[in-house]
Structure formats: C-alpha cells, structure tokens
Design an enzyme around this catalytic site. Sequence first.
Site, PDB file in Angstrom:
ATOM      1  N   ARG A  64      14.926  59.823  54.566  1.00 59.13           N
ATOM      2  CA  ARG A  64      15.571  58.718  54.935  1.00 59.13           C
ATOM      3  C   ARG A  64      15.559  58.064  55.925  1.00 59.13           C
ATOM      4  NH1 ARG A  64      20.523  56.288  55.568  1.00 59.13           N
ATOM      5  NH2 ARG A  64      21.008  57.868  54.440  1.00 59.13           N
ATOM      6  N   TYR A 117       3.950  35.354  47.159  1.00 57.21           N
ATOM      7  CA  TYR A 117       4.341  36.165  46.060  1.00 57.21           C
ATOM      8  C   TYR A 117       6.099  36.008  45.410  1.00 57.21           C
ATOM      9  CZ  TYR A 117       6.208  40.245  43.880  1.00 57.21           C
ATOM     10  OH  TYR A 117       7.003  41.481  43.029  1.00 57.21           O
ATOM     11  N   ASP A 189       1.641  39.097  55.830  1.00 59.90           N
ATOM     12  CA  ASP A 189       1.164  40.398  54.178  1.00 59.90           C
ATOM     13  C   ASP A 189       0.466  39.966  54.120  1.00 59.90           C
ATOM     14  OD1 ASP A 189       1.485  40.960  52.175  1.00 59.90           O
ATOM     15  OD2 ASP A 189       3.369  40.677  51.285  1.00 59.90           O
ATOM     16  N   LYS A 214      -0.640  48.337  45.599  1.00 62.43           N
ATOM     17  CA  LYS A 214      -1.205  48.189  45.445  1.00 62.43           C
ATOM     18  C   LYS A 214      -3.408  48.534  46.590  1.00 62.43           C
ATOM     19  CE  LYS A 214       1.287  44.984  44.108  1.00 62.43           C
ATOM     20  NZ  LYS A 214       2.308  44.386  44.377  1.00 62.43           N
TER      21      LYS A 214
HETATM   22  C1  LIG Z   1       1.450  39.584  47.888  1.00 64.92           C
HETATM   23  C2  LIG Z   1       2.733  40.978  48.033  1.00 64.92           C
HETATM   24  N1  LIG Z   1       3.658  41.002  48.747  1.00 64.92           N
HETATM   25  C3  LIG Z   1       4.514  42.096  48.274  1.00 64.92           C
HETATM   26  C4  LIG Z   1       4.508  42.467  47.189  1.00 64.92           C
HETATM   27  C5  LIG Z   1       5.152  43.154  46.552  1.00 64.92           C
HETATM   28  O1  LIG Z   1       5.145  44.528  47.120  1.00 64.92           O
HETATM   29  P1  LIG Z   1       6.631  45.734  45.420  1.00 64.92           P
HETATM   30  O2  LIG Z   1       6.488  45.798  44.407  1.00 64.92           O
HETATM   31  O3  LIG Z   1       5.121  47.247  46.477  1.00 64.92           O
HETATM   32  O4  LIG Z   1       7.574  45.433  46.082  1.00 64.92           O
HETATM   33  C6  LIG Z   1       3.747  42.314  45.974  1.00 64.92           C
HETATM   34  C7  LIG Z   1       3.803  42.942  44.675  1.00 64.92           C
HETATM   35  O5  LIG Z   1       2.922  42.363  44.195  1.00 64.92           O
HETATM   36  C8  LIG Z   1       2.384  41.385  46.359  1.00 64.92           C
HETATM   37  O6  LIG Z   1       1.846  41.223  45.461  1.00 64.92           O
END
Ligand SMILES: Cc1ncc(COP(=O)(O)O)c(C=O)c1O
Length: 402
Positions: A64, A117, A189, A214
Amino acid sequence: MSDDNNNAPKRGFATRAIHAGYDPLDYHGALNPPVFLTSTFAFDRIETGIERFKGEAQGYIYSRVGNPTATVLETRLASLEGGEAALATSSGMGAITAVVWSLLKAGDEIIADRTLYGCTFALFTHQIQRFGMSVRFVDLTDPANLEGAFAPNTKMVFTESPSNPNMRLVDIAAVAKICRAAGVPLVVDNTYCTPYLQRPLELGADIVVHSMTKYLGGHGDLLAGAVVASREHVDLCRTVGIKEMNGACISAFDAYLVLRGLKTLPLRMDRHCANATALARDIAAHPAVDQVYFPGLESHPQHALAKRQMKDFGGMIAFELKGGLQAGIRFMDAVELVTRAVSLGDAETLVQHPATMTHASYAPEERARHGFTDGLIRLSVGLEDYADLRTDLIGALDRAAA
Ligand SMILES: Cc1ncc(COP(=O)(O)O)c(C=O)c1O
C-alpha cells in the site's frame, strides 16, 4: 540504461517513455519490469523493519505504501512530467482524493475552475462539505478572475485544461503565477493532454494529477491514477493520502500494464491528434452540427493559447447538433464502428453523452451555470483508420439530421 535521478544527459521523451526508471541488468536482464505480486516485504532483522518504519532506512514495507513495479512506473512518470517524484494510484479519483486529503483539513477551501470531470465536481460540490471543507468555482479561462479571489482558508486551486467535457482551456502559466504569489498550490488534472502534449509543472503548476486509466494506460484494460509533484508533496500524498486515508494504491499488475502502455504513448498521441484534428473539421462542416469544441479549430476562442500551451490539440472533441438532445441521441444510436461507452483515451473511438453519463452529477441548473448543454456529445477519437471513422461519423450525422 535508465536515465532518471542521476546526472546523465536528459534523453528525449519517447526514449524516456520506454526506458526511464528501469535497467534490465538490475533484474536478471528481464527486458520488461517484473510484476512484484506481493503484499508485504520480509525484513532481514527486526531492526531493519523498525528503521524502515521510522523512515531511517530505505526499503519496502508493504505494497500500500510502495512496490518495486510501482516504483519503476513512478520514476518514469516523474521523468515524463518533469516532476521531482510521482505516486501511482488505483484510479484517477484515488489520486485526486489523495491530494485533497493530504493538503486540506476541515475549514479549508478549494478554488476550482467552472468545468470539471463529473466525479471531481461531485467530490468538490457534494462530498468534501461533509468533512467541513468547501469549494468556490471561479472561471479560470480568464486568469484575472483569480486575482483577489483568495481567502485566508484557500488551500488549493484546481483545474483541468482542456476541461472535460466542454474543452475550455486555462492558461496554466498565468494562473500558476497568481497562485504562486498567493502561496496557494495549483493542481492541474493533465489527463486530457498527457505529458506528451502539455507539462503543467514546467508551466509553474505545483501538482499534476492523472487518470492513467485513459491515454497513459491507453488500452482500456485498467484503472489507475497518478500524482506528480515535489518529493515533499508526493511523500505527503503517499503517507497520508494513500497510506492512512483512501488506501488507493496501485496494484503491481496494473502498474506493469501502464508501463507497457507508456512505451507507445508518443506514437498513439500523434495518431489520436491527427485523427481528431481531421474529424473535428469534418464534423464542423456538417450541416446538422451547431457547435464543435476542439482547440485545434481556428474557431475555438482559445486556439492561440492551445498552440502556445499544448504540443498538439489532443484526441477529444465535443459538439452539439442543431436538433439538440434528440438529434444527439439519434446520432449516438446511429454509429456503427464507434463504440457507445464512457472513458476516453483508448484505441477504440468512444462516444458518450456527458449530461446523462460522466457529468450526471451536475444538476441541470449546474450544467447551465457551469457552461455545458444537455445536447453536448463527447467523442474520444481513437486510433482506427481516419477514412473508416469519417464514414461512420458522417453517416451517423446524416441519419441524425434526416
Ligand atoms: C479528466 C478526468 N480526471 C479524472 C478522472 C477520474 O479517473 P478514474 O476514472 O481513473 O478514477 C477522469 C475519468 O473519466 C477524467 O476524465
């Protein structure tokens, strides 16, 4: 062969995406990093364990908190983003919550850009309040809006660029300068761009977060996330955010899969960008289409910023049809090659409807206030042949308009 954290001349991005953080000769010559499927690590003597727990000796304790396969990935990510250190997590949301839990406490406030998001929006709008924290949304597309917006309890500024789903851009260098003057860390992000297209730390941001689910993973077969920042911030996210709070550590196998995906990141991103740029033009020219949001189009209000801040325009397109939501639904039902699915950054082209899917956490009035309509469609352009994608998408637009 690895060229990280030493004085070797810095190699190119593609080379580092393949080699950084790993030398086969350290692992019996194995070309690929071994997957350390172990939860715990043996100590040669009890003193070793005591010293490791105190932080007085280097070495693994428990997966972890750290795992050798994850370490290779973390070293590679830090190298690609230009950060001092990185932490790999079990998902993008695991990375974002690790940052929030380690930087904020009850009474603190986050300033966030207006479009995020859906689950990040839900975390900031509906969840952190239960722990005594708050959010204030500021339109960061104009950095001047941030001047004077800080309160004494503002402990973080958070943005995406381009934003999911409506492709607004934030001038990271300008916002970072204002954050630095205020002494408040800027978190970006960088999921939509990946470090291949945009490196927020080099533009002055303090912390980068990713959904590695992604483009970084790139094959739609894993969930993972990352935090890249100074060693101090990363250590805090690891020892507080992950170890003691959300427990969202990456599995060694998923770390391996991300490492495998990263080897082709530059090649894949070039193809995502080329396909998306061509398709954005085709979609914009179709009579059924009202608006296309893609930073590579000259019609995008921040096209100049995109050219300055991003190496290329990315693989994400959002658009609205003249017939609104009903036409959008007809379009999404009419595609044959393109897959109806959420997520993004995969080899397959994916189409989805943010208002009812990824951004359903926004109430209708919040969607209007935060700047995207119920008719918006989001396309993650994949790696297929452009001609096949064009045939499928233009055919579906024709049928949606009929
Ligand atoms: C811009 C963005 N940030 C964070 C996330 C969250 O990622 P995860 O689905 O891997 O938890 C997403 C998911 O679609 C996203 O598009």
